[in-house]
Design an enzyme around this catalytic site. Structure first.
Site, short mmCIF file in Angstrom:
data_model
loop_
_atom_site.label_atom_id
_atom_site.label_comp_id
_atom_site.label_asym_id
_atom_site.label_seq_id
_atom_site.Cartn_x
_atom_site.Cartn_y
_atom_site.Cartn_z
N ARG A 162 0.83 -1.21 0.00
CA ARG A 162 0.00 0.00 0.00
C ARG A 162 0.86 1.25 0.00
NH1 ARG A 162 -2.29 -3.79 -0.95
NH2 ARG A 162 -4.25 -4.59 -0.14
N SER A 232 -11.28 -0.61 2.85
CA SER A 232 -10.41 -0.93 3.98
C SER A 232 -9.79 0.35 4.54
CB SER A 232 -9.31 -1.90 3.55
OG SER A 232 -9.87 -3.09 3.06
N GLU A 328 -4.86 3.24 5.83
CA GLU A 328 -4.60 3.12 4.40
C GLU A 328 -5.15 4.34 3.68
OE1 GLU A 328 -6.20 0.10 0.94
OE2 GLU A 328 -5.63 -0.76 2.87
#
Length: 345
Positions: A162, A232, A328
């Site tokens: 990520r 998420s 994230e």
């Protein structure tokens, strides 16, 4: 070019009701540069936004939001692969579906990830055992101050979990305008996560994987149109092997995935769920009652509501598991992106 009233609520998937000084869409590299220069000449901050699917606006934005709407997909077929050149403003899931319909497999595990193609390299998007970097050939970046176009190889993008160079050295004054992808013809199914692991590798076609992934995501994840969210919210934490061994001795049922570098990835959603936080609400924000990794706009949440909930979740997980979660999602303040970890510490 298109200008609207500055309302950002329909332009971020959290549906946070904030405004910018102005919102303008750019459909070409030249428009993107011209509009950025105009805003810079006004000495106001500028934010380049795609689908708004991975951002949390903490407050009204004091400057100009440029919507990157550069479109177009070109495909070149070679003996061993298909090479795609995709405009940054293309919708990611539409690209996945188009590739499947044209019998170019590889991206099916990444189906239904919201957002635009230009945002995919920033996060090195990933799902169900697959990451963008496995297919990325290059990324075309516009240096906004000079209108210089630069092509970065996959290695130069510095992809991580990520993560990429676009979150660091190229975060300011750069805009991704196109992404090059390579889809190898020697296709192999990736069946390592979730329900996919139950599929027979001999029977698992790209279409079956695509349909299974879409069904999983629609069952577990709330559609942003129905309940504002950014998918998420936290990264799955990676801890060293010795810490993982201690944690697993106490929680042997904890999902865990050994990493090539020697660490062990844990499932952030499982950690949050074990803290009893599914459905937990703070202000207008809540932990989703079916997928603890997703924070939702339950009732006219502000950005600060979501940040406060993220702070609480992070603290609870740390107290129970001695693991600190990292967002994230990118946090946007009045003058631009702010440090997400710092904002919830």
């Amino acid at each position: 070019m298109m200008t609207d009233s500055g309302a950002l609520k329909p332009l971020n998937s959290f549906a946070i009701d904030v405004r910018a000084r102005r919102v303008i869409a750019a459909y070409t590299e030249a428009e993107l540069f011209t509009l950025w220069r105009q805003a810079a000449d006004d000495a106001t901050p500028v934010l380049v936004l795609g689908g708004g699917s991975n951002v949390l606006f903490l407050e009204n934005y004091a400057g100009t939001v440029l919507l990157n709407r550069i479109a177009g997909v070109t495909i070149e077929e070679c003996p061993d692969a298909w090479h795609l050149h995709v405009g940054a403003g293309e919708v990611w899931h539409d690209l996945v579906r188009t590739c499947l319909e044209q019998h170019m497999p590889g991206l099916e595990n990444l189906a239904l990830i919201p957002g635009c193609v230009g945002s995919a390299p920033i996060q090195n998007i990933g799902a169900y055992g697959v990451e963008l970097r496995q297919f990325c050939d290059y990324v075309d970046v516009l240096q906004l101050a000079t209108s210089t176009l630069r092509r970065l190889s996959a290695a130069e993008c510095q992809f991580g979990y990520r993560d990429s160079i676009f979150k660091h050295a190229l975060r300011e004054r750069h805009a991704i305008v196109a992404v090059g992808l390579r889809l190898a013809k020697a296709w192999q199914p990736v069946l390592t996560y979730g329900v996919l692991a139950r599929l027979d590798p001999q029977q698992a076609t790209p279409r079956l994987i695509y349909d299974t992934v879409c069904a999983m995501r629609r069952t577990k994840l709330p559609g942003p149109a129905l309940q504002g969210n950014a998918g998420s919210f936290f990264k799955n934490p990676v801890i060293d092997a010795s810490r993982a061994e201690r944690l697993l001795s106490r929680y042997p049922d904890a999902p865990h995935y050994p990493q090539p570098e020697g660490g062990v990835k844990l499932a952030a959603g499982w950690l949050i769920d074990r803290c009893g936080l599914k459905g937990y609400r703070l202000g207008g924000a809540a932990v989703h009652d079916k997928q603890a990794l997703v924070l939702v706009n339950a009732d006219n949440a502000t950005g600060e509501d979501v940040a406060a909930l993220a702070r609480y979740v992070r603290q609870q997980v740390a107290e129970r598991f001695a693991v600190w979660l990292e967002p994230e999602v990118r946090f946007i303040g009045a003058f631009g992106e702010v440090d997400a970890v710092g904002a919830i510490t």
